[in-house]
Each structure stands twice: as C-alpha cells, then as structure tokens.
Design a protein around this motif. Structure first.
Motif, short mmCIF file in Angstrom:
data_model
loop_
_atom_site.label_atom_id
_atom_site.label_comp_id
_atom_site.label_asym_id
_atom_site.label_seq_id
_atom_site.Cartn_x
_atom_site.Cartn_y
_atom_site.Cartn_z
N ILE A 176 0.81 -1.23 0.00
CA ILE A 176 0.00 0.00 0.00
C ILE A 176 0.85 1.28 0.00
N PRO A 177 1.83 1.44 0.94
CA PRO A 177 2.59 2.71 0.88
C PRO A 177 3.37 2.87 -0.42
N ARG A 178 3.61 1.77 -1.14
CA ARG A 178 4.40 1.87 -2.37
C ARG A 178 3.54 2.21 -3.59
N LEU A 179 2.21 2.28 -3.38
CA LEU A 179 1.33 2.70 -4.49
C LEU A 179 0.17 3.56 -4.01
N ILE A 180 0.37 4.20 -2.85
CA ILE A 180 -0.75 4.88 -2.19
C ILE A 180 -1.43 5.91 -3.10
N ASP A 181 -0.64 6.67 -3.88
CA ASP A 181 -1.24 7.71 -4.72
C ASP A 181 -1.86 7.15 -6.00
N GLU A 182 -1.59 5.88 -6.29
CA GLU A 182 -2.07 5.29 -7.54
C GLU A 182 -3.36 4.49 -7.36
N ILE A 183 -3.90 4.47 -6.15
CA ILE A 183 -5.09 3.64 -5.93
C ILE A 183 -6.31 4.14 -6.72
N PRO A 184 -6.54 5.46 -6.85
CA PRO A 184 -7.67 5.88 -7.68
C PRO A 184 -7.58 5.34 -9.12
N ILE A 185 -6.39 5.41 -9.73
CA ILE A 185 -6.28 4.94 -11.12
C ILE A 185 -6.29 3.41 -11.16
N LEU A 186 -5.80 2.76 -10.10
CA LEU A 186 -5.91 1.29 -10.06
C LEU A 186 -7.36 0.84 -9.98
N ALA A 187 -8.19 1.65 -9.31
CA ALA A 187 -9.62 1.32 -9.24
C ALA A 187 -10.22 1.35 -10.65
N VAL A 188 -9.73 2.26 -11.49
CA VAL A 188 -10.20 2.32 -12.88
C VAL A 188 -9.75 1.06 -13.62
N ALA A 189 -8.48 0.67 -13.43
CA ALA A 189 -8.00 -0.57 -14.07
C ALA A 189 -8.87 -1.75 -13.64
#
Ligand code: S3P
Length: 448
Positions: A330-343
C-alpha cells in the motif's frame, strides 16, 4: 480513423473536461514524457533553501504544489529563480538561517509542503511562523507530525486541539527522539528527519512499512549523516548537519505515468511508451499491482540519474484480471489507488484493495469519492472502511462526474472516460494542475 473528442471549458475559476471516445474505440499510441516527480521537486526546493551555496534543479514539476513550496521558502529568505522545467537555481540560506517571514505561509493544497516545512520551522529557534492552506488542506490531520515534533520540544498551536491548520510555530532548539510512527508515511518520516538536521545527536524514525525514500537519498547527497536500515524500516539522522548545494535532476513522476499506463492497458489496440519515469523501488507498487493484473509493461533503458533509478515504460493493451492489494504494498502505491480502481473496473473478477484507510485523509476522501464517481459511470464498486471492492466487466457509460477538487480523482475519471461509451464531463477538472499542468495536452496527443 475518428479520434476522441476532448474539450475543456472554463467556467469562472472552474474547468469542465469533456471526453467523448469514438464508437470504434480510441487506441493510444506514441512516446510521451511526463512532468517531474512531485515528491522530489518539493525536496529539491526545500533542501536547496536549507543548504549553503547554490542548488540547481533540472526537470522541476511546475504544478501548483511545488509552486507553493517555492513561495513559502522564498518568503523564508531563500533566493529561488523563476520556476521552469529546464533549470531552477536556489540560493540557500544555510542550515538554521531561515528568516522569520512577515506574512502567513500558504501551503495551498500541498500536504507535503505543510508537513515537511513544519519540521524545518519548528527547529529554527527564536522565530515565529504562521502557516495555512486551502480548504482541503485545513481539513487534513497535522497531529501526525505535531505529536512527534512536540516530543522533540517543539511549540505548535493549531485548531482542534492543535491538530488542524492554520498553525503557529514558535521555533526552538529541539532534542533527539526515536519515533515509532503508527503510519507508513514519508511525510511524517521526512518531517522528523528535517527537524533532526539541526538537533545535536541522533534522531530516529521507525515506520510500520517502508514509505518512499526520496528524502533519505537527497539528504545524503546534500551531505547529511544518515544511517538507513530498510529491513527494519528505520532511519537515523545525526545532527547538527551541514548541507551543501547540489545539482538535482528530477525524473518523471511515476504517479503521473500511472494514468497513461492504465489507459494503454485498458484501451484495446494501444501501444504507448512513457519516457524517463522514476522507478525508485519505494514507488513501483503500481508496476507490481499491474503485473499481478496481467498488464503488459516492459521496462526499457533502465539507468540511474542523480541517485534515482529511471526507465522508459512500454505498455500495450491486454485483458486484465482482478487482484488483491494490501499490506506493505500500500505505501508503495498509495497515490495510484484511484487509477488502479479504474484498471480494476475493466479487469475480469473482483479486485479487493484493503489496508488503505490513509486514502480517507488525502486531498479528498479517495475511497468515498472514487466509489461515488466511478459508480456514476456504471462501475460495480463499493466502499470498505479501509479500501474498495471492484468487480470488473460492466461496460462504463459516460456521465457527469466531479473531481471533488482532487487532482488524482480528476485524471483517473478522465482515463475511465476513454473506455466508456458516450460523453463524460468531469467537473472541477482544473484540479489536475496540482501535479500535472498539461494533462489535457498529453491526452489529446496520444488520442490523435
Ligand atoms: C508524499 C508522501 C505520501 C504521498 C504524497 C506525497 C511525499 O503521503 O501520498 O502524495 O512527498 O512525502 P503520506 O506521507 O501521507 O503517505
């Protein structure tokens, strides 16, 4: 071939971004560059301001957040040349030599500016500083840095029992501590390390999982004495330090690259290369998550630039599958979770994101906002206290959605719109300029 229609309308101080992909689908091609890393840009300006001599910064992000940092440190006495992405010069004050400003420091929307600056200001004896931010930042918790700083002897006042901005700081001579942070946060870790620069003795931070280590790398390069034990998630700075101006080269921000990586992965027929992306291992959780989802991403031309690993990333469309994301990732992708939700909305099966309660105190409550906004487009997405559950496969439809003034939400919704039928209108899309001023320009380039 018909191309995607991308229009941007200004409505007073707000922007509406309209995206209408062609019925045949857009497909994304080309080689693009992304703006400089936001975390590294902040740190280059701050350490430059604290160091003796001149720091040069190549590739600085020109987003609103680093501009806030530059404005604050100019008001504190550093001489910062006009901001541009080629070469910015910072004439530092020398450690402990920042001036007491004659105005309130404004961190704007930037949590990094406020939290890191608090560590610096609290350790400047005999000066009074006042700090505020925009309507999002004054709601975000500052007690996570105020608590350890107070343990070091700092005096900080704020709203709600001293936990919310506006804040006032009376600088003091601080003492060393060993702080066990309850959150894996680079902002908390960096705040304490920056305060520790002026402290006699060893100041240590231990975190529950490893967060981004840009401060550690840059502090060392500027001459601070640091010992790092990544396995124990522990770092110690021994002060008082002496910092010397350096030449910093800022790589492209993987958090900005993430939008294009997901875009090309989900849009059929795409083949896109994102050049000059920072691939520091404390930031590459997005690449690991996308690999678990079966994305086709190739790292090319891997190299080290000014102490940070960099690569070009080639991504081609593939059918994604669901995955489970949680724990130390989680801390290694914390800012990317919104775009991961799109994926995840385009992946086969149910993706579960957990251990991500930190998302609730970002620029917006990113769990609630993503669930609501992506839900409006027809995604099967639901909130959990600490994350999201997304079942992919339902076709998304264009809708009226809103960024909630959060840059990463605005851009994530724009990428979802590329793979939706009909027109999506993203309200308050101007938020993208916080970290990616020319997001719409790049979007147009790759859709042509
Ligand atoms: C940042 C650390 C992270 C990240 C933020 C930038 C930094 O915040 O979300 O966008 O530059 O140190 P936390 O430290 O709150 O996790």
């Amino acid at each position: 071939m018909p191309s995607t229609v991308v229009t941007l309308e200004n409505l007073e101080s707000q922007q509406q971004l309209k995206i209408q992909p062609p019925q045949s689908g857009p497909s994304l091609h080309g080689r693009i560059r992304i703006p400089g890393d936001k975390s590294i840009s902040h740190r280059a300006l701050m350490l430059g301001a604290l160091a003796e001599g001149v720091t040069t910064v190549e590739g600085l992000l020109l987003g609103a957040d680093p501009r806030s940092t530059a404005r604050c440190f100019s008001a504190l006495g550093a001489e910062i040349s006009e901001l541009n992405s080629e070469r910015v010069e910072v004439k530092g004050c020398g450690l402990g030599q920042l001036q007491e400003p004659d105005r309130v420091l404004d961190a704007g929307n930037s949590g990094t500016t406020m939290r890191l600056m608090l560590g610096i200001l609290a350790s400047h004896p005999d000066r009074l500083f006042t700090i505020t931010g925009d309507s999002s930042l004054v709601k975000r918790p500052m007690d996570r840095v105020i608590r350890p700083l107070t343990e070091m002897g700092a005096t900080i006042w704020g709203r709600r029992g001293g936990s919310l901005a506006p804040l006032a700081v009376r600088g003091r001579k601080l003492k060393p501590i060993h702080y066990h942070s309850p959150v894996a946060s680079a902002q908390v870790k960096s705040c304490i390390l920056l305060a520790g620069l002026m402290v006699e003795g060893s100041t240590t931070v231990t975190e529950p999982a490893l967060s981004r280590d840009h401060s550690e790398r840059m502090l060392r390069a500027f001459g601070a004495e640091l010992s790092v034990d990544p396995d124990a998630c522990r770092v110690t700075v021994t002060g008082p330090a002496q910092l010397k101006g350096q030449a910093v080269v800022v790589p492209g921000d993987i958090s900005s690259a993430a939008f294009w990586l997901v875009a090309a992965a989900i849009v059929p027929g795409s083949d896109l290369t994102v050049e000059n992306v920072g691939v520091n291992p404390t930031r590459t959780g997005i690449l690991e998550a996308m690999a678990m989802m079966g994305a086709d991403i190739e790292l090319q031309n891997e190299r080290i630039v000014a102490g940070e690993p960099v690569a070009d990333l080639r991504v081609r469309h593939s059918q994604l599958r669901a995955c489970e994301i949680g724990g130390d990732l989680i801390p290694r992708l914390i800012d990317e979770i919104p775009i991961l939700a799109v994926a995840a909305a385009f992946a086969k099966g149910t993706t579960r994101i957990r251990d991500a309660e930190e998302l609730r105190v970002k620029e917006s409550d990113r769990i609630a906002v993503m669930a609501t906004q992506l839900g409006k487009m027809g995604a099967n997405i639901s909130e959990r206290p600490d994350g999201l559950e997304i079942t992919g496969g339902s076709a998304l439809k264009g809708a009226q959605v809103d960024s909630d003034t959060d840059h990463r939400i605005a851009m994530s919704l724009a990428i979802a719109a590329l793979n939706a039928t009909g027109t999506t209108t993203i309200h308050r899309a101007e938020a993208a300029a916080i970290s990616y001023p020319d997001f719409v320009g790049t979007l147009r380039t790759i859709c042509d």
